[in-house]
Enzyme design. Structure first.
Site, PDB file in Angstrom:
ATOM      1  N   ASP A   5      -5.089   0.289 -19.890  1.00 23.61           N
ATOM      2  CA  ASP A   5      -4.211   1.428 -19.640  1.00 23.61           C
ATOM      3  C   ASP A   5      -2.877   0.879 -19.125  1.00 23.61           C
ATOM      4  OD1 ASP A   5      -2.795   3.612 -18.817  1.00 23.61           O
ATOM      5  OD2 ASP A   5      -4.460   4.540 -17.716  1.00 23.61           O
ATOM      6  N   HIS A  61       1.494  10.717  -3.590  1.00 17.71           N
ATOM      7  CA  HIS A  61       1.471  11.681  -4.704  1.00 17.71           C
ATOM      8  C   HIS A  61       0.229  12.580  -4.656  1.00 17.71           C
ATOM      9  CE1 HIS A  61       4.849   9.661  -6.469  1.00 17.71           C
ATOM     10  NE2 HIS A  61       4.187   8.534  -6.653  1.00 17.71           N
ATOM     11  N   ASP A  99       9.645   5.012  -0.729  1.00 13.11           N
ATOM     12  CA  ASP A  99       9.119   4.641  -2.048  1.00 13.11           C
ATOM     13  C   ASP A  99      10.093   5.191  -3.107  1.00 13.11           C
ATOM     14  OD1 ASP A  99       6.146   3.982  -3.403  1.00 13.11           O
ATOM     15  OD2 ASP A  99       7.355   5.386  -4.573  1.00 13.11           O
ATOM     16  N   HIS A 147       9.450   6.657  -5.852  1.00 13.34           N
ATOM     17  CA  HIS A 147       9.008   7.907  -6.471  1.00 13.34           C
ATOM     18  C   HIS A 147       9.017   9.037  -5.445  1.00 13.34           C
ATOM     19  CE1 HIS A 147       7.021   4.760  -8.966  1.00 13.34           C
ATOM     20  NE2 HIS A 147       7.431   5.554  -9.953  1.00 13.34           N
ATOM     21  N   ASP A 201       8.552  -0.197  -4.350  1.00  8.02           N
ATOM     22  CA  ASP A 201       9.049  -0.143  -5.726  1.00  8.02           C
ATOM     23  C   ASP A 201      10.524   0.266  -5.721  1.00  8.02           C
ATOM     24  OD1 ASP A 201       8.375   2.354  -4.796  1.00  8.02           O
ATOM     25  OD2 ASP A 201       6.909   2.785  -6.361  1.00  8.02           O
ATOM     26  N   TYR A 220       5.401  -3.042  -6.971  1.00  5.59           N
ATOM     27  CA  TYR A 220       4.636  -3.664  -8.059  1.00  5.59           C
ATOM     28  C   TYR A 220       5.150  -5.028  -8.466  1.00  5.59           C
ATOM     29  CZ  TYR A 220       3.065   1.052  -7.711  1.00  5.59           C
ATOM     30  OH  TYR A 220       2.575   2.219  -7.183  1.00  5.59           O
TER      31      TYR A 220
HETATM   32 ZN   LIG Z   1       6.255   4.599  -6.043  1.00  2.62          ZN
END
Ligand SMILES: [Zn+2]
Length: 726
Positions: free
Chosen positions: A20, A135, A225, A227, A318, A358
């Site tokens: 994936d 999230h 972060d 996101h 990230d 990451y």
């Molecule tokens: Zn993130």
């Protein structure tokens, strides 16, 4: 400083069992690489190491539904095929038979950290966890996240440590929003109604408290972060006891998770309006200057006004350079600066919990930088040009405009906030970018090369062996200092001191001469890299400061940032060649006498003082990128001890911790003690109740920013705003 580090190697057990490309970047090496780097840097050993425990199902239930927890419990017995099928029901999620155990450890680690900090076992700390959490929603896994570690920690802190108690007028433990705006109130067991600090801003109104009130500690969650932590936003969006700040790659809605409610105008719901602060980045490539500008111009003004009792960081990396997800440019040491800025809030009670990140090298370096800052080490100076991008200023201006109705600290003199240049909905959900998508190999290699060259530069910065030294002319028995702050006995050689003293009659007097010798010795220690910061007293601050400036430049300093308070004028014949930036805080007039000579009045309100520091002093200091900061407290400097401490604490940032504070001898022992503690890395005492900046304060700052914004880009907010609106 006692810093807790919470970890358990069993959190590396969960991993992706099928192909994936979206999910493969969330792998166990993220933790092992960070832990190895902490060990190599000798940082793990300096921390209070705690083995993570599992969160109980009741604790998970503080945020998640019983059905969802039970579903996750069931994953332990599923086959690979069944796990893959279940994973497919969520957006960017994979399950493994050990996911439930790992995710309970991750949430439990955050709870242990909160316990350690709120019981005083540690001052602050870092929970190194996976899977990440921000999230995750009440009944849904999302974006690699299973349980919402930080949200559970916030609720747990309120439930476990938020005891109702009579706290008096100085501290508010309850906070309530009314229909017509905001009100900060405290509720006491004796039934009395107290406004926060006894002061109400004009558009706030006192109302009798009811069941709507939240008698809990106020918690600030800072999500850096890359996101948007939409899970945290959903959980607290109507709750005024938790202030959620997130910046995130947004690109006008074209970046995952493609949500309209990630934009700047999503500010919370009902009583929670103003307690969700979203800063969307509409371009990639945001760097140190952009992140610092966001903190100085958005987060910190609001955070000081909110006055949290605990700070939780959703610490995703990230958003750091090299990361394939974020594609941002902020270097690892930037996260040390961000951490340091947060440590002046909530009495330093800061708990960082790992989220994304990451690129293993960038992630590990950034984690080390945060842990170093938590331990009280000075942050290395920021590299690269300190010029915020146009797109960043546009985003910052949008969020300030959206939040201005809710926070008096964001009101601007003479400007009408307008929304919103960056706000529009994408016509359709694009398929171009989603988590984990493999990126172009050539671009990745190029980024890695840039990263390793930056990291090499960073390694050249060595932390001085001695963190803080005080040089007093008279013994001060009453002085209480942290055990490893050193008293300086030595002086500069007599001939050297005499050579400088000849320039000023006042410095030939006995006590002033002795003080000068000590100051020069301390200054040389700082410039030679033996000592990070120091405090010296003198009976003759003005001539001593002049000598220190000249000696600093002749001893190799390239740029000196000098903040002079009280009756200290810039020496007229001092070189005006851009090597000294002189900022005088006193007097009645705000004036930029040149690019490198600025004068601003000292405000009588906490709001005015904070605006001066956040909107003028720090942007100038970070923009100037000095290699030495001098703070001189002259006669009649007018600062209260907590104000002086906050100023000194924040000025540890711009020059990599190299700060020398000169104090006119009439000042008290207590002031020297409090300065020594903050230079050593401890949090400053509270400024007391927030009071609004006066119209004169705001006008003075707007005037200076208008005069100086063209030369000092970190100040450019208002100029850019006018340009953009035009
Ligand atoms: Zn993130």
């Amino acid at each position: 400083m006692r810093t807790a580090l919470v970890y358990h190697e069993e959190m590396t057990a969960a991993r992706l069992l099928w192909d994936d490309p979206e999910c493969e970047i969330e792998r166990p090496e993220r933790l092992t690489a960070a832990v190895e780097r902490l060990q190599q840097g000798g940082l793990e050993q300096r921390c209070l190491q705690l083995a993570a425990r599992e969160a109980s199902e009741a604790e998970l239930g503080l945020v998640h539904s019983p059905e969802y927890v039970s579903l996750l419990r069931g994953t332990q017995a599923l086959s690979t095929e069944e796990l893959q099928a279940l994973s497919g029901q969520y957006d960017a999620v994979y399950f493994h038979p050990s996911t439930f155990h790992c995710a309970r450890l991750a949430a439990g680690a955050a709870l242990q950290l909160v316990d350690a900090v709120l019981t005083g076992t540690a001052h602050n700390g870092f929970a190194l966890v996976r899977p990440p959490g921000h999230h995750s929603q009440r009944a849904a896994a999302n974006g690699f996240c299973v349980f919402n570690n930080v949200a559970i920690a916030a609720r747990y802190a309120q439930k476990q440590h938020g005891v109702r108690r009579c706290v008096g007028a100085a501290v508010g433990w309850g906070l309530r929003r009314t229909e017509s705006g905001g009100v900060g109130c405290s509720e006491t067991p004796c039934g009395a109604l107290l406004c926060r600090g006894g002061l109400l801003a004009p558009r706030w109104e006192a109302q009798p408290l009811s069941g709507l009130c939240t008698p809990y500690p106020r918690i600030l969650i800072v999500d850096w972060d890359v996101h948007h932590g939409q899970g945290i936003q959903y959980i607290f969006e109507d709750d005024p006891s938790v202030l959620y700040f997130s910046w995130h790659r947004y690109e006008h809605g074209r970046f995952w998770p493609y949500l309209r409610e990630s934009d700047a105008d999503a500010v919370g719901l009902g009583p929670g309006r103003g307690f969700t602060v979203n800063l969307p980045w509409n371009q990639v490539g945001m760097g140190n200057a952009d992140y610092m500008a966001a903190f100085l111009h958005v987060l910190l003004p609001v955070a000081f006004e909110f006055d949290p009792e605990l700070v939780l960081i959703s610490a995703g990396f990230d958003s750091a350079i090299g990361d394939p997800e974020g594609q941002m440019q902020a270097t690892p040491e930037c996260f040390a600066h961000l951490t340091q800025l947060l440590q002046v809030l909530a009495g330093g009670r800061v708990c960082a919990v790992l989220e994304g990140g990451y690129h293993l090298e960038s992630l590990s370096q950034s984690v080390c930088m945060v842990v170093k800052a938590l331990l009280g080490d000075p942050a290395p100076p920021l590299l690269g040009p300190m010029v915020p991008r146009h797109s960043a200023l546009e985003s910052i201006q949008s969020v300030r405009a959206a939040q201005a109705p809710h926070w008096t600290s964001l009101w601007q003199q003479g400007s009408t906030p307008t929304l919103s240049l960056s706000t529009f909905l994408p016509e359709r959900r694009p398929s171009a970018v989603s988590p984990g998508e493999p990126k172009c190999k050539a671009a990745e290699a190029q980024t890695s090369a840039v990263l390793s060259s930056l990291l090499d530069q960073l390694h050249l910065y060595a932390t001085p062996p001695v963190r803080t030294v005080i040089a007093l002319t008279a013994p001060a028995a009453a002085l209480v200092l942290p055990p490893d702050v050193l008293h300086q006995e030595g002086s500069a050689p007599r001939e050297e001191t005499q050579a400088w003293a000849r320039l000023h009659e006042a410095l030939t007097q006995d006590t002033a001469f002795t003080a000068l010798g000590k100051v020069l010795h301390l200054l040389n220690g700082i410039l030679d890299g033996q000592v990070s910061s120091g405090i010296a007293t003198t009976p003759a601050a003005a001539p001593t400061l002049e000598v220190v400036l000249r000696q600093g430049l002749s001893h190799g300093a390239q740029r000196v940032f000098c903040v002079a308070l009280g009756q200290l004028d810039r020496p007229p014949d001092l070189a005006n060649d851009g090597r000294i930036l002189w900022l005088n805080i006193r007097g009645k007039e705000a004036a930029a006498l040149s690019t490198f000579h600025v004068s601003v009045p000292l405000s009588g309100t906490t709001g005015g003082f904070l605006s001066c520091i956040l909107a003028l002093v720090l942007p100038l200091a970070y923009g100037f990128q000095p290699d030495l900061v001098l703070v001189a407290l002259g006669p009649a400097h007018g600062l209260q001890d907590p104000q002086a401490a906050l100023l000194a604490a924040l000025l540890r940032g711009p020059a990599g911790g190299r700060v020398l504070v000169l104090v006119e001898q009439e000042c008290t022992c207590q002031l020297v003690g409090v300065l020594a503690r903050v230079l050593h890395g401890e949090p400053p005492p509270s400024l007391g109740p927030f009071s609004m900046a006066s119209p004169d304060d705001l006008q003075a700052l707007a005037h200076l920013r208008g005069q100086l914004g063209a030369q000092w880009e970190m100040l450019q907010l208002l100029l850019e705003c006018r340009e953009l609106v035009a």
